[in-house]
Motif scaffolding. Structure first.
Motif, short mmCIF file in Angstrom:
data_model
loop_
_atom_site.label_atom_id
_atom_site.label_comp_id
_atom_site.label_asym_id
_atom_site.label_seq_id
_atom_site.Cartn_x
_atom_site.Cartn_y
_atom_site.Cartn_z
N TYR A 8 12.76 -0.68 -1.73
CA TYR A 8 12.21 -1.90 -1.13
C TYR A 8 13.05 -3.09 -1.59
O TYR A 8 13.10 -3.40 -2.79
CB TYR A 8 10.74 -2.07 -1.53
CG TYR A 8 9.90 -0.89 -1.11
CD1 TYR A 8 9.68 -0.63 0.24
CD2 TYR A 8 9.36 -0.02 -2.05
CE1 TYR A 8 8.93 0.47 0.64
CE2 TYR A 8 8.62 1.08 -1.66
CZ TYR A 8 8.41 1.32 -0.31
OH TYR A 8 7.67 2.43 0.08
N LEU A 9 13.73 -3.72 -0.66
CA LEU A 9 14.61 -4.85 -0.95
C LEU A 9 13.89 -6.15 -0.64
O LEU A 9 13.44 -6.36 0.49
CB LEU A 9 15.89 -4.73 -0.10
CG LEU A 9 16.84 -5.93 -0.12
CD1 LEU A 9 17.36 -6.19 -1.53
CD2 LEU A 9 17.98 -5.71 0.85
N VAL A 10 13.78 -7.01 -1.64
CA VAL A 10 13.10 -8.30 -1.47
C VAL A 10 14.11 -9.40 -1.75
O VAL A 10 14.47 -9.65 -2.90
CB VAL A 10 11.88 -8.41 -2.42
CG1 VAL A 10 11.09 -9.69 -2.11
CG2 VAL A 10 10.98 -7.18 -2.32
N ASP A 11 14.57 -10.07 -0.69
CA ASP A 11 15.60 -11.11 -0.82
C ASP A 11 15.46 -12.06 0.36
O ASP A 11 15.27 -11.61 1.50
CB ASP A 11 16.99 -10.47 -0.84
CG ASP A 11 18.07 -11.43 -1.32
OD1 ASP A 11 18.25 -12.49 -0.69
OD2 ASP A 11 18.73 -11.13 -2.32
N ASP A 12 15.54 -13.36 0.12
CA ASP A 12 15.32 -14.32 1.19
C ASP A 12 16.59 -14.64 1.98
O ASP A 12 16.54 -15.45 2.91
CB ASP A 12 14.70 -15.61 0.65
CG ASP A 12 15.55 -16.32 -0.39
OD1 ASP A 12 16.59 -15.74 -0.79
OD2 ASP A 12 15.19 -17.43 -0.79
N GLU A 38 6.11 -12.90 -1.08
CA GLU A 38 4.78 -12.87 -0.51
C GLU A 38 4.65 -11.75 0.53
O GLU A 38 3.63 -11.03 0.56
CB GLU A 38 4.44 -14.22 0.13
CG GLU A 38 4.28 -15.37 -0.85
CD GLU A 38 5.60 -16.08 -1.16
OE1 GLU A 38 5.55 -17.21 -1.68
OE2 GLU A 38 6.68 -15.50 -0.90
N ALA A 39 5.68 -11.58 1.37
CA ALA A 39 5.65 -10.53 2.40
C ALA A 39 5.61 -9.15 1.76
O ALA A 39 4.89 -8.25 2.21
CB ALA A 39 6.87 -10.67 3.32
N PHE A 40 6.39 -8.98 0.70
CA PHE A 40 6.39 -7.69 0.02
C PHE A 40 5.02 -7.39 -0.60
O PHE A 40 4.49 -6.28 -0.47
CB PHE A 40 7.46 -7.67 -1.07
CG PHE A 40 7.34 -6.51 -2.01
CD1 PHE A 40 7.61 -5.22 -1.58
CD2 PHE A 40 6.92 -6.71 -3.32
CE1 PHE A 40 7.47 -4.14 -2.45
CE2 PHE A 40 6.78 -5.64 -4.19
CZ PHE A 40 7.06 -4.34 -3.74
N GLY A 60 9.55 -20.03 -2.21
CA GLY A 60 8.22 -19.48 -2.44
C GLY A 60 8.17 -18.84 -3.82
O GLY A 60 8.68 -19.39 -4.80
N MET A 61 7.60 -17.66 -3.91
CA MET A 61 7.52 -16.96 -5.19
C MET A 61 8.90 -16.47 -5.60
O MET A 61 9.63 -15.90 -4.79
CB MET A 61 6.58 -15.75 -5.07
CG MET A 61 5.13 -16.10 -4.80
SD MET A 61 4.09 -14.60 -4.70
CE MET A 61 4.01 -14.13 -6.44
N ALA A 68 5.35 -10.38 -12.00
CA ALA A 68 4.07 -10.59 -12.68
C ALA A 68 2.90 -10.21 -11.77
O ALA A 68 1.93 -9.60 -12.23
CB ALA A 68 3.95 -12.05 -13.12
N ALA A 69 3.01 -10.56 -10.49
CA ALA A 69 1.94 -10.22 -9.55
C ALA A 69 1.82 -8.71 -9.37
O ALA A 69 0.71 -8.17 -9.25
CB ALA A 69 2.21 -10.89 -8.20
N MET A 70 2.95 -8.02 -9.36
CA MET A 70 2.92 -6.55 -9.27
C MET A 70 2.17 -5.96 -10.46
O MET A 70 1.35 -5.05 -10.31
CB MET A 70 4.35 -6.00 -9.23
CG MET A 70 5.10 -6.27 -7.95
SD MET A 70 6.82 -5.70 -8.05
CE MET A 70 6.59 -3.91 -8.27
#
Length: 212
Positions: A8-12, A38-40, A60-61, A68-70
């Motif tokens: 899972y790649l999270v990058d803006d 946020e989308a992830f 955003g985040m 931390a949210a994970m």
């Protein structure tokens, strides 16, 4: 890869998502990308198990907030932090929060695949993880007492000058010890050295005092 592994790649940055996705698909990985933390996080509860490639600086985040949210939501996926703005403080914070690795953009394909292998082992059999921790412990045992002091300072996120002041030595001497410990640990970057230090702490270093 013999079998597909889920990433899972999270990058803006769209260009980064495209290039990394292509790189990993050609290496046999299954990849799903997200344009924001946020989308992830919205999608994460329904996703199959996999490894997260998480950019540290996003609108955003940011990556540390997502990490931390994970943790708060019980999402036990191994995380590799990716960034174009790496520094000691961010590396320490990410790895103390449980990141498997910390790599800087632009990175070579071989470096990324190496990190993913480590992440997969973290998420795999406990015996494999223990073996990796044992190797890290063995590497740390070859350091002198002063080199271990310098490494402890790096793990705490201290710059060379602060380490020098705390140890009562010159910044130049810290640089020499740092170069020596990197060589002994077979570390090509600070994140490599930090990863070894954190990995060894999983089982305790058990290292006897060394002499300079």
């Amino acid at each position: 890869m013999a079998t597909e592994r889920q990433i899972y790649l999270v990058d803006d940055e769209a260009a980064v998502r495209r290039s990394i996705s292509f790189m990993l698909r050609t290496a046999g990985f299954a990849i799903e990308s997200f344009e924001s933390g946020e989308a992830f996080l919205r999608a994460a509860p329904g996703l199959p198990m996999g490894c997260v490639l998480l950019d540290i600086r996003m609108t955003g985040m940011d990556g540390l907030q997502v990490q931390a949210a994970m943790r708060e939501r019980g999402l036990a996926l191994p995380v590799i932090i990716i960034t174009g703005h790496g520094d000691v403080g961010l590396a320490v914070r990410a790895m103390k929060a449980g990141a498997v690795d910390f790599i800087e953009k632009p990175f070579e394909k071989a470096r990324l695949l190496e990190s993913l292998e480590i992440a997969c082992k973290h998420h795999g059999e406990a015996a494999e993880v223990h073996q990796m921790a044992e190797r890290a412990r063995v590497l740390l045992n070859v350091l002198t007492a002063r080199e271990r002091d310098v490494l402890d300072g790096l793990v705490d996120g201290q710059p060379n000058k602060a380490i020098a002041y705390a140890l009562g030595i010159s910044p130049r001497t810290v640089e020499i010890h740092r170069a020596n410990l990197m060589l002994k640990l077979e570390a090509h970057s600070l994140s490599d050295a930090l990863r070894i230090a954190f990995m060894a702490r999983m089982i305790g270093t058990g290292a006897p005092p060394s002499t300079e």
